[in-house]
Design an enzyme around this catalytic site. Structure first.
Site, PDB file in Angstrom:
ATOM      1  CE  LYS A 149      -4.374  -1.386   1.969  1.00  0.00           C
ATOM      2  NZ  LYS A 149      -5.425  -1.018   2.911  1.00  0.00           N
ATOM      3  CB  SER A 197      -6.868   7.968   6.205  1.00  0.00           C
ATOM      4  OG  SER A 197      -7.127   7.470   7.476  1.00  0.00           O
TER       5      SER A 197
END
Ligand code: ADP
Length: 162
Positions: free
Chosen positions: A42, A134
């Site tokens: 990620k 986020s």
């Protein structure tokens, strides 16, 4: 027996939505480990040490009875193996809208295939946090928008410095 819950995620960075889930989970488990994924697949904006530090600072503002039962760790194992290594059988995840459902459903199904003894408990955050993610926090901040009502103070201070 002490019920230990694991709340895994990227927390890139931690938001008031995450903090709400952390607090709610404390009525379900005796101890909570917030597990920050240290996964290179990620693309994180903040390194894992920073993500851990920001969660720890945010938790330190909670009351004694709560914060003493919460710890924060990095993990880079398969989640199910990590949960077992912590002598836990409970994964905590948060839900906002229906859009979270499909991913969470698949993830829970896969984890269950690996170990059927581990349960995932889904908690809904307070509705005032439903739109906080986020990803959007980073985008709004990058474009100069106000994120003060969406992130804990330590995150706000940190983002203002960079
Ligand atoms: P991941 O990359 O594993 O999805 P996140 O940090 O984005 O990690 O989220 C961790 C968990 O917290 C997920 O279950 C996510 O759905 C949940 N979550 C994130 N933001 C919120 C919010 N505002 N309200 C409720 N749950 C949330």
């Amino acid at each position: 027996m002490t019920k230990i819950g694991i709340y895994p995620g990227s927390f890139d960075p931690v938001t008031l939505g995450h903090l709400d889930i952390i607090q709610r989970s404390m009525s379900v488990v005796d101890r909570l480990i917030v597990a920050v994924s240290d996964n290179d697949s990620k693309n994180h904006m903040f390194d894992s040490a920073t993500r851990v530090k920001l969660i720890e600072e945010s938790i330190s503002t909670l009351n004694e009875g709560l914060k003493d039962r919460i710890s924060v760790e990095k993990f880079d194992h398969l989640l199910v193996d990590y949960v077992k290594s912590k002598k836990s059988k409970i994964i905590i995840r948060g839900l906002r809208a229906v859009s979270d459902f499909e991913y969470e459903f698949l993830m829970t199904g896969m984890n269950r295939k690996i170990d059927n003894d581990i349960e995932t408990i889904f908690l809904m955050s307070s509705e005032k946090y439903h739109f906080i993610s986020s990803r959007f926090i980073k985008e709004i901040h990058r474009l100069g928008g106000d994120i003060s009502s969406s992130v804990p103070k330590p995150v706000l201070d940190f983002l203002e410095k960079i």
